[in-house]
Design an enzyme around this catalytic site. Structure first.
Site, PDB file in Angstrom:
ATOM      1  N   GLY A 207       0.831  -1.201   0.000  1.00 39.24           N
ATOM      2  CA  GLY A 207       0.000   0.000   0.000  1.00 39.24           C
ATOM      3  C   GLY A 207       0.860   1.242   0.000  1.00 39.24           C
ATOM      4  O   GLY A 207       2.045   1.202  -0.321  1.00 39.24           O
ATOM      5  N   ASN A 208       0.262   2.377   0.352  1.00 35.98           N
ATOM      6  CA  ASN A 208       1.016   3.623   0.429  1.00 35.98           C
ATOM      7  C   ASN A 208       0.449   4.487   1.549  1.00 35.98           C
ATOM      8  O   ASN A 208      -0.511   4.097   2.225  1.00 35.98           O
ATOM      9  CB  ASN A 208       1.002   4.361  -0.915  1.00 35.98           C
ATOM     10  CG  ASN A 208      -0.394   4.670  -1.386  1.00 35.98           C
ATOM     11  OD1 ASN A 208      -1.131   5.407  -0.742  1.00 35.98           O
ATOM     12  ND2 ASN A 208      -0.782   4.100  -2.525  1.00 35.98           N
ATOM     13  N   ARG A 209       1.016   5.666   1.735  1.00 33.73           N
ATOM     14  CA  ARG A 209       0.696   6.499   2.900  1.00 33.73           C
ATOM     15  C   ARG A 209      -0.452   7.484   2.664  1.00 33.73           C
ATOM     16  O   ARG A 209      -0.710   8.348   3.499  1.00 33.73           O
ATOM     17  CB  ARG A 209       1.944   7.282   3.331  1.00 33.73           C
ATOM     18  CG  ARG A 209       3.121   6.399   3.698  1.00 33.73           C
ATOM     19  CD  ARG A 209       4.323   7.247   4.110  1.00 33.73           C
ATOM     20  NE  ARG A 209       5.522   6.452   4.277  1.00 33.73           N
ATOM     21  CZ  ARG A 209       5.841   5.784   5.385  1.00 33.73           C
ATOM     22  NH1 ARG A 209       5.015   5.827   6.417  1.00 33.73           N
ATOM     23  NH2 ARG A 209       6.945   5.085   5.449  1.00 33.73           N
TER      24      ARG A 209
END
Length: 403
Positions: A207-209
């Site tokens: 995923g990412n932030r």
């Protein structure tokens, strides 16, 4: 005109409370039904009798008034209206609103209402500039609360700066704008927001932030201007925006499917931080770690390109397709290349390197890039970025509109 529109005016305790009397008069002239709620401190500046005389309605003050609760009740008071207006909105009341406090009738009504809220801040300029006030306001804007003012000028303490409550005419104009049919009425908007999670196994993912704050704010701003908005969001820790149809997804493929399933649309804003890759050999069972064993190999495959797909949707292509470019270096160079590569109409570019605090934060500094050039916007709250972008979209989509 505001014929028959019901407005709850909350007057809090600041010297600017005297202007609220003129706000009431102007609203009544326009046909509005105005009910007023005074905080205890507000009565030090304006009298309940004056407010009642101008509004033509009973004035509410006490949370525990048996008569008031029998006649209308604080919950009914807060919901039986088209708009709640707080003028003046002191730093104290804004802080209560931001933190969900309900220790008097005003803060209780503001917490329980399900109607739109417009606040007109008024305070000393140092209070206005204090980080706590700025953070509280950013929180409230992120929840969809509207603001008007404050203005710059002389203040009650003999000082000068930003903190004067907006003038009655400005407040009434803002009320009329919120209650009128918006410039995007009849427009169908599609917004993507948040990250996507690509499973490695049932418990792990790539995923990412991305927090989704900017995409959710854009959906809210478009809805405020009258658009019929569908928000497609990846996993976020945000409430679904009011007045917006929200679809929750997890992966990029799910997001693309939901986007295509909601065409045609007039405008698509692809604000989601979609994972570029998915795990092609994702396990159906949790991958186990064994002593001395090497880590399992993860094979990656390219995810579908949602922005490019919407830009190439043929007859179903939205009239305006907007992408986002989250970069950590060479922001404008990479964003301009993305605009050409994806085939969209506009790119909103921003620097998301760790030092900026953009990911997960409440502020953003963006560049709006189109075929006609680049607009550099200052660092402002994400809610303000969303509002400015929504108005640019409205200008473009109106008859005869252009970039």
């Amino acid at each position: 005109m505001l014929d028959g529109r019901r407005i709850l005016l909350v007057i809090s305790g600041g010297i600017a409370a005297y202007k609220s009397l003129e706000v009431i008069r102007r609203l009544r002239e326009r046909g509005a039904d105005v009910r007023c709620l005074l905080t205890h401190n507000a009565t030090q500046f304006v009298t309940p009798l004056a407010v009642q005389t101008l509004s033509g309605n009973k004035v509410f003050q006490d949370t525990f008034s048996l008569t008031d609760e029998h006649e209308i009740g604080h919950i009914t008071l807060a919901r039986d209206c088209d708009l709640v207006v707080v003028a003046p909105a002191t730093a104290n009341l804004l802080a209560k609103m931001a933190h969900g406090l309900a220790d008097d009738l005003a803060s209780t009504a503001l917490l329980v209402t399900d109607q739109p809220i417009l606040v007109a801040p008024a305070m000393n300029f140092r209070m206005w500039e204090h980080p706590a006030t700025r953070a509280n306001l950013a929180t409230l804007k992120g929840r969809g609360i509207h603001t008007v003012g404050p203005n710059a000028g002389p203040l009650a303490e003999g000082e000068s700066g930003i903190g004067r409550m907006a003038e009655p005419g400005e407040i009434v104009a803002a009320i009329e704008g919120l209650l009128a049919k918006g410039p995007l009425a009849g427009i169908k908007a599609l917004v993507t927001s948040g990250p996507t999670f690509e499973p490695i196994d049932p418990v792990r993912f790539i995923g990412n932030r991305s927090s989704g704050k900017q995409g959710h704010a854009i959906a809210t701003a478009l809805a405020r201007l009258g658009a019929d908005v569908t928000l497609i969001t990846g996993p976020v820790r945000l409430a679904d925006p009011s007045g917006v149809r929200t679809i929750h997804v997890e992966t990029a493929r799910e997001m693309l499917g939901a986007a295509l399933g909601n065409l045609p649309a007039d405008v698509a804003v692809c604000a989601a931080a979609v994972a570029d890759w998915t795990v092609s050999n994702a396990s159906k069972e949790k991958r186990k770690k064994y002593p001395g064993a090497p880590p399992p190999a993860i094979e990656l495959a390219a995810n579908p390109d949602i922005l490019a797909t919407l830009s190439e949707a043929g007859s179903a292509r939205p009239r305006l397709v907007i992408g986002f470019a989250a970069e950590t270096e060479k922001v404008l160079e990479h964003a301009k290349a993305k605009l050409a590569r994806k085939g969209c109409d506009w790119i909103v570019a921003n620097d998301v390197s760790p030092a900026t605090g953009t990911f997960g934060g409440d502020f953003n500094s963006v560049h709006l890039i189109s075929a006609s050039g680049t607009e550099d916007w200052p660092r402002i709250a994400k809610a303000d970025v969303a509002e400015r972008l929504a108005w640019r979209i409205a200008d473009f989509l109106k008859p005869g509109g252009a970039e």
